[in-house]
Write a protein that holds these residues in place. Structure first.
Motif, PDB file in Angstrom:
ATOM      1  N   VAL A  44     -12.548  -1.405 -14.873  1.00 42.61           N
ATOM      2  CA  VAL A  44     -11.555  -0.475 -15.419  1.00 42.61           C
ATOM      3  C   VAL A  44     -12.248   0.621 -16.224  1.00 42.61           C
ATOM      4  N   LEU A  45     -13.215   0.221 -17.048  1.00 39.65           N
ATOM      5  CA  LEU A  45     -13.935   1.195 -17.866  1.00 39.65           C
ATOM      6  C   LEU A  45     -14.734   2.161 -16.997  1.00 39.65           C
ATOM      7  N   GLU A  46     -15.376   1.647 -15.952  1.00 39.86           N
ATOM      8  CA  GLU A  46     -16.151   2.501 -15.053  1.00 39.86           C
ATOM      9  C   GLU A  46     -15.238   3.472 -14.303  1.00 39.86           C
ATOM     10  N   LEU A  47     -14.104   2.974 -13.822  1.00 42.16           N
ATOM     11  CA  LEU A  47     -13.165   3.856 -13.117  1.00 42.16           C
ATOM     12  C   LEU A  47     -12.582   4.895 -14.067  1.00 42.16           C
ATOM     13  N   SER A  48     -12.368   4.505 -15.317  1.00 42.72           N
ATOM     14  CA  SER A  48     -11.864   5.459 -16.319  1.00 42.72           C
ATOM     15  C   SER A  48     -12.864   6.576 -16.551  1.00 42.72           C
ATOM     16  N   THR A  49     -14.139   6.267 -16.464  1.00 37.83           N
ATOM     17  CA  THR A  49     -15.172   7.296 -16.606  1.00 37.83           C
ATOM     18  C   THR A  49     -15.061   8.318 -15.481  1.00 37.83           C
ATOM     19  N   VAL A  50     -14.862   7.822 -14.263  1.00 35.83           N
ATOM     20  CA  VAL A  50     -14.692   8.720 -13.112  1.00 35.83           C
ATOM     21  C   VAL A  50     -13.494   9.629 -13.325  1.00 35.83           C
TER      22      VAL A  50
END
Length: 314
Positions: A114-120
């Motif tokens: 979730v955190l990685e996708l939020s970065t995108v």
């Protein structure tokens, strides 16, 4: 979506330098804050940093300083990711960083994804609003992290996924080159070259034959960069050649800072127990590879002499 681009000047250099300095300073500041305050306090301070940076970005855009706005948006994205991570950690949902150290892609961690996708998403939104091409690098890099973490489990499989991602991104970059968004394609080429090269280095970084293969790959990088007229591939190829040179030169010389500077830190140098009998061979190897760089440059310049005046080539 028209990109914001500044011509090279003293002012543009200083504003970019200032933006990157702020980025690294904010990362370090938030790291210190996380150590000195509890989870709730860290959420507050990261939210405050995010609010200040976002305000500066939008204020700069409103006053017509578009490059400055984009460079404030860059640390704003980082601050947003830290803030979201702090909130998730406050609720006890985010695994500790030390649990993923040296094995970042192992296992399935929903909230890390979730955190990685939020970065995108955050980087893509910032790119849409501020149109700074540098943000493309963040979008492409964070997408690689998310995709690789999602479908691989570390080790060689992650390296394969990384190479595949780089090849797909290369196709996307070429499509950008053919359209009106060519300026955005530059950073796509950079991430493509880094991911393909990084994956290859994972598999080939031990013996002499492995490094010969890396040298061949570097030559292919140069050819591809010349074909696509994208210099980022030549830059990455040169870095690869310097790593190859370091590997072989270390067998004969104590290279000191040269070995540390040119060889990827996470691979390290080979441990040769025998004494160094030819100390001159190391510096000579770098001199030879420097001549090779110049020779390749002259060859490429000669090939393009009919397109670009020679004075503009070198």
């Amino acid at each position: 979506m028209n990109a914001i681009r500044a011509p090279w000047s003293s002012a543009s250099f200083l504003v970019y330098l200032g933006g990157f300095t702020i980025l690294f300073a904010i990362i370090e500041l938030l790291s210190i804050t996380s150590d000195e305050h509890g989870a709730g306090g860290f959420v507050f301070w990261s939210a405050l940093v995010l609010a200040v940076l976002s305000a500066l970005a939008f204020l700069s855009k409103r006053t017509g300083h578009f490059i400055t706005a984009g460079l404030f948006a860059l640390p704003s994205v980082a601050a947003f990711v830290v803030f979201l991570g702090a909130v998730l950690d406050w609720f006890g949902w985010l695994p500790h960083l030390e649990d993923r150290e040296d094995r970042i892609f192992e296992g399935f961690h929903f909230w890390w994804l979730v955190l990685e996708l939020s970065t995108v998403v955050a980087a893509a939104v910032a790119l849409r609003i501020f149109r700074l091409p540098l943000l493309v690098f963040v979008v492409a890099g964070s997408t690689w992290l998310f995709v690789t973490d999602l479908i691989s489990g570390g080790g060689g499989w992650s390296a394969i996924v990384t190479i595949a991602y780089g090849l797909v991104l290369l196709a996307v970059a070429v499509s950008f080159d053919a359209g009106a968004s060519r300026i955005y394609g530059f950073w796509l080429h950079v991430v493509s070259g880094l991911t393909i090269g990084g994956g290859l280095l994972w598999f080939f970084h031990d013996g002499d034959f492995d490094w010969i293969l890396i040298a061949i790959a570097a030559l292919l990088y140069i050819a591809l960069g010349d074909r696509l007229m994208r210099s980022s591939w030549a830059v990455l190829a040169a870095w690869g050649f310097l790593q190859v040179t370091t590997h072989f030169a270390e067998k004969w010389s104590d290279l000191g800072f040269l070995a540390y500077f040119f060889l990827f830190p996470f691979f390290g140098g080979d441990d040769y127990s025998e004494s160094y009998e030819h100390m001159w061979a190391g510096p000579l190897a770098y001199a030879v590879v420097g001549l090779v760089f110049i020779g390749i440059a002259l060859f490429l310049a000669r090939r393009r002499r009919d397109v670009i005046p020679a004075a503009e080539l070198l």
